[in-house]
Design an enzyme around this catalytic site. Structure first.
Site, PDB file in Angstrom:
ATOM      1  N   CYS A 114      20.232  20.677 -21.983  1.00 28.29           N
ATOM      2  CA  CYS A 114      19.824  21.048 -20.617  1.00 28.29           C
ATOM      3  C   CYS A 114      20.623  20.300 -19.557  1.00 28.29           C
ATOM      4  O   CYS A 114      20.758  20.778 -18.429  1.00 28.29           O
ATOM      5  CB  CYS A 114      18.334  20.759 -20.418  1.00 28.29           C
ATOM      6  SG  CYS A 114      17.327  21.580 -21.656  1.00 28.29           S
ATOM      7  N   HIS A 277      17.354  22.034 -12.898  1.00 25.58           N
ATOM      8  CA  HIS A 277      17.448  22.754 -14.169  1.00 25.58           C
ATOM      9  C   HIS A 277      16.131  23.499 -14.352  1.00 25.58           C
ATOM     10  O   HIS A 277      15.053  22.938 -14.127  1.00 25.58           O
ATOM     11  CB  HIS A 277      17.678  21.759 -15.311  1.00 25.58           C
ATOM     12  CG  HIS A 277      17.306  22.303 -16.642  1.00 25.58           C
ATOM     13  ND1 HIS A 277      17.843  23.475 -17.128  1.00 25.58           N
ATOM     14  CD2 HIS A 277      16.432  21.866 -17.594  1.00 25.58           C
ATOM     15  CE1 HIS A 277      17.310  23.720 -18.322  1.00 25.58           C
ATOM     16  NE2 HIS A 277      16.455  22.768 -18.620  1.00 25.58           N
ATOM     17  N   ASN A 307      14.289  29.634 -19.473  1.00 26.13           N
ATOM     18  CA  ASN A 307      15.119  28.428 -19.486  1.00 26.13           C
ATOM     19  C   ASN A 307      16.431  28.769 -20.202  1.00 26.13           C
ATOM     20  O   ASN A 307      16.430  29.034 -21.401  1.00 26.13           O
ATOM     21  CB  ASN A 307      14.343  27.322 -20.217  1.00 26.13           C
ATOM     22  CG  ASN A 307      15.121  26.029 -20.356  1.00 26.13           C
ATOM     23  OD1 ASN A 307      16.337  25.997 -20.189  1.00 26.13           O
ATOM     24  ND2 ASN A 307      14.422  24.953 -20.677  1.00 26.13           N
TER      25      ASN A 307
HETATM   26  O1  UT7 Z   1      14.700  21.977 -20.712  1.00 26.14           O
HETATM   27  C1  UT7 Z   1      13.761  21.109 -21.274  1.00 26.14           C
HETATM   28  C2  UT7 Z   1      13.017  21.996 -22.165  1.00 26.14           C
HETATM   29  N1  UT7 Z   1      11.652  21.879 -22.354  1.00 26.14           N
HETATM   30  C3  UT7 Z   1      10.712  21.589 -21.454  1.00 26.14           C
HETATM   31  O2  UT7 Z   1      10.921  21.229 -20.333  1.00 26.14           O
HETATM   32  C4  UT7 Z   1       9.320  21.732 -21.963  1.00 26.14           C
HETATM   33  C5  UT7 Z   1       8.339  20.818 -21.329  1.00 26.14           C
HETATM   34  N2  UT7 Z   1       7.005  21.152 -21.828  1.00 26.14           N
HETATM   35  C6  UT7 Z   1       6.353  22.249 -21.424  1.00 26.14           C
HETATM   36  O3  UT7 Z   1       6.856  22.986 -20.593  1.00 26.14           O
HETATM   37  C7  UT7 Z   1       4.974  22.503 -21.983  1.00 26.14           C
HETATM   38  O4  UT7 Z   1       4.609  21.445 -22.823  1.00 26.14           O
HETATM   39  C8  UT7 Z   1       4.918  23.852 -22.762  1.00 26.14           C
HETATM   40  C9  UT7 Z   1       4.976  25.010 -21.778  1.00 26.14           C
HETATM   41  C10 UT7 Z   1       6.025  23.952 -23.768  1.00 26.14           C
HETATM   42  C11 UT7 Z   1       3.598  23.941 -23.517  1.00 26.14           C
HETATM   43  O5  UT7 Z   1       2.512  23.780 -22.640  1.00 26.14           O
HETATM   44  P1  UT7 Z   1       1.331  22.781 -23.017  1.00 26.14           P
HETATM   45  O6  UT7 Z   1       0.360  22.873 -21.917  1.00 26.14           O
HETATM   46  O7  UT7 Z   1       1.943  21.434 -23.289  1.00 26.14           O
HETATM   47  O8  UT7 Z   1       0.742  23.431 -24.299  1.00 26.14           O
HETATM   48  P2  UT7 Z   1       0.559  22.839 -25.777  1.00 26.14           P
HETATM   49  O9  UT7 Z   1       1.872  22.777 -26.471  1.00 26.14           O
HETATM   50  O10 UT7 Z   1      -0.259  21.588 -25.703  1.00 26.14           O
HETATM   51  O11 UT7 Z   1      -0.308  23.940 -26.458  1.00 26.14           O
HETATM   52  C12 UT7 Z   1      -1.631  24.271 -25.988  1.00 26.14           C
HETATM   53  C13 UT7 Z   1      -2.170  25.412 -26.810  1.00 26.14           C
HETATM   54  C14 UT7 Z   1      -2.059  25.178 -28.312  1.00 26.14           C
HETATM   55  O12 UT7 Z   1      -3.212  25.744 -28.908  1.00 26.14           O
HETATM   56  P3  UT7 Z   1      -4.464  24.824 -29.323  1.00 26.14           P
HETATM   57  O13 UT7 Z   1      -3.909  23.841 -30.319  1.00 26.14           O
HETATM   58  O14 UT7 Z   1      -4.908  24.168 -28.046  1.00 26.14           O
HETATM   59  O15 UT7 Z   1      -5.418  25.803 -29.882  1.00 26.14           O
HETATM   60  C15 UT7 Z   1      -0.858  25.997 -28.706  1.00 26.14           C
HETATM   61  O16 UT7 Z   1      -0.904  26.431 -30.052  1.00 26.14           O
HETATM   62  O17 UT7 Z   1      -1.411  26.601 -26.551  1.00 26.14           O
HETATM   63  C16 UT7 Z   1      -0.950  27.172 -27.781  1.00 26.14           C
HETATM   64  N3  UT7 Z   1       0.324  27.831 -27.552  1.00 26.14           N
HETATM   65  C17 UT7 Z   1       0.419  29.113 -27.135  1.00 26.14           C
HETATM   66  N4  UT7 Z   1      -0.506  30.052 -26.902  1.00 26.14           N
HETATM   67  C18 UT7 Z   1      -0.067  31.254 -26.487  1.00 26.14           C
HETATM   68  C19 UT7 Z   1       1.563  27.304 -27.645  1.00 26.14           C
HETATM   69  N5  UT7 Z   1       2.487  28.234 -27.309  1.00 26.14           N
HETATM   70  C20 UT7 Z   1       1.797  29.368 -26.988  1.00 26.14           C
HETATM   71  C21 UT7 Z   1       2.180  30.646 -26.575  1.00 26.14           C
HETATM   72  N6  UT7 Z   1       1.223  31.564 -26.331  1.00 26.14           N
HETATM   73  N7  UT7 Z   1       3.473  30.990 -26.385  1.00 26.14           N
END
Ligand code: UT7
Length: 350
Positions: A114, A277, A307
């Site tokens: 990134c 970014h 992204n």
């Molecule tokens: O360029 C740098 C690249 N990356 C980033 O900047 C990423 C930074 N992080 C983020 O943007 C966030 O952490 C994410 C958007 C990736 C994820 O959001 P979050 O609020 O941290 O969600 P999480 O990973 O804690 O997941 C919460 C829930 C989980 O379910 P349970 O365990 O609570 O039942 C996941 O399994 O959301 C679920 N989940 C989804 N549900 C529907 C994860 N991905 C998805 C999805 N659709 N695509």
């Protein structure tokens, strides 16, 4: 040092639009979840078997070169940033070079994910600054759609990324008060595996426990980047600890922006445009609040493209410039954070 400037800029995104609803057909996700957590509504995917990372980069580079008022023959050096290259090696830089008929000049591929564009811009700035080169082409391009897990298992990563390319030509500035004022680069390898595409790779030579986990053959010499076990286990996709990345990003973005402002004796109030970014709209909004910037001083387009990693800053900067939101004399800040972890910023007097 000679002051370097961005003399031309271009971007290209593939035609195919993939909405959140399209992804819902192949994995258990929802438009609401994706929009709420990331701001993304749709992204672009390149044409498989027709387009590659380097061909996307070539399309963006041609526009940047034309806008810089030069031809491909005038380019002295190529810097290509990507985490999704055409080949494991050689890098995509030489492939773009071949497509553009620029054989003979140097081509450097960089692997800073990134932050790849900021790292590339900084390298170009040094080459132009010392007088070694006059026209350095910096390209950020990604074809993520080729390497993502489209099953529900991969949803936490797959919904975020999109394909695209952006490019700039870095040249000496005629006016010393205009151009790239400074660049700032950082990394912390302690977090290398928090956002990573581990396989294929040579890690079996480093960690004994990898032998079993990744199915490395038990032989005295030789090894494999790619084993049958990796393929059988479908252990060939990127992984991300989203919450750790998020937490670190919202600390490091403001820090590295402040570093750029301090270095040049400015405050956030002096900025005319901030181009982050495009990692996650929530991250950009958090940083915007920390800097106290109004909406019209921050350029976000993650809603349309997802992204696009190394491509995201040049795409967003080019869009902002085309829309007239970045004008002659404006103070523009670019900043990135991502896998590595790596992060960086650039302050530009346009
Ligand atoms: O360029 C740098 C690249 N990356 C980033 O900047 C990423 C930074 N992080 C983020 O943007 C966030 O952490 C994410 C958007 C990736 C994820 O959001 P979050 O609020 O941290 O969600 P999480 O990973 O804690 O997941 C919460 C829930 C989980 O379910 P349970 O365990 O609570 O039942 C996941 O399994 O959301 C679920 N989940 C989804 N549900 C529907 C994860 N991905 C998805 C999805 N659709 N695509």
């Amino acid at each position: 040092m000679i002051r370097a400037k961005i003399g031309g800029i271009g971007y290209y995104v593939p035609e195919k639009v993939v909405t959140n609803h399209d992804l819902m057909k192949v994995m258990d996700t929802s438009d609401e979840w994706i929009r709420e957590r990331t701001g993304i509504q749709e992204r672009r995917y390149a044409k498989k078997h027709e387009e590659t990372t380097s061909t996307l980069g070539t399309k963006a580079a041609k526009i940047a070169i034309e806008r810089a008022g030069i031809t491909a023959k005038d380019v002295d050096f190529i810097i290509f940033a990507t985490l999704s290259p055409d080949y494991y090696f050689p890098g995509s830089g030489v492939l773009l070079q071949r497509q553009m008929g620029m054989q003979g000049i140097g081509a450097l591929d960089i692997r800073n994910q990134c932050s790849g564009f900021i790292y590339g811009l900084s390298i170009a700035e040094q080459f132009v600054g010392t007088g070694m080169y006059k026209n350095v082409l910096v390209v950020g391009a990604e074809m993520h759609s080729c390497g993502l897990d489209f099953s529900t298992r991969g949803r936490g990563v797959t919904v975020i990324f999109g394909d695209g390319a952006g490019a700039v030509v870095v040249q000496p500035s005629e006016d010393d008060s205009k151009g790239i004022l400074s660049t700032h680069l950082h990394a912390n390898g302690d977090y290398a595996e928090e956002l990573a595409y581990i396989n294929p790779g040579a890690h079996g030579g480093v960690h004994a426990e990898d032998k079993e986990q990744f199915g490395y053959p038990d032989q005295e010499f030789g090894g494999m980047f790619l084993t049958e076990k990796m393929i059988k286990d479908e252990d060939l996709f990127p992984n991300m600890n989203g919450q750790v990345v998020f937490k670190y990003a919202v600390t490091k973005f403001p820090e590295v922006i402040q570093e750029a402002l301090d270095k040049n004796g400015y405050t956030a109030n002096d900025l005319d445009m901030f181009v982050p970014h495009q990692a996650n709209l929530r991250i950009s909004q958090f940083v915007q609040r920390r800097l106290g910037l109004p909406d019209d001083k921050v350029w976000n387009n993650i809603q349309k493209y997802g992204n696009t990693t190394a491509a995201s800053i040049p795409i967003a900067l080019c869009e902002a410039w085309e829309a007239g939101a970045v004008k002659d004399g404006d103070l523009v800040c670019l900043a990135a954070f991502g896998s590595g972890f790596t992060w960086g910023s650039a302050l530009i007097r346009w």
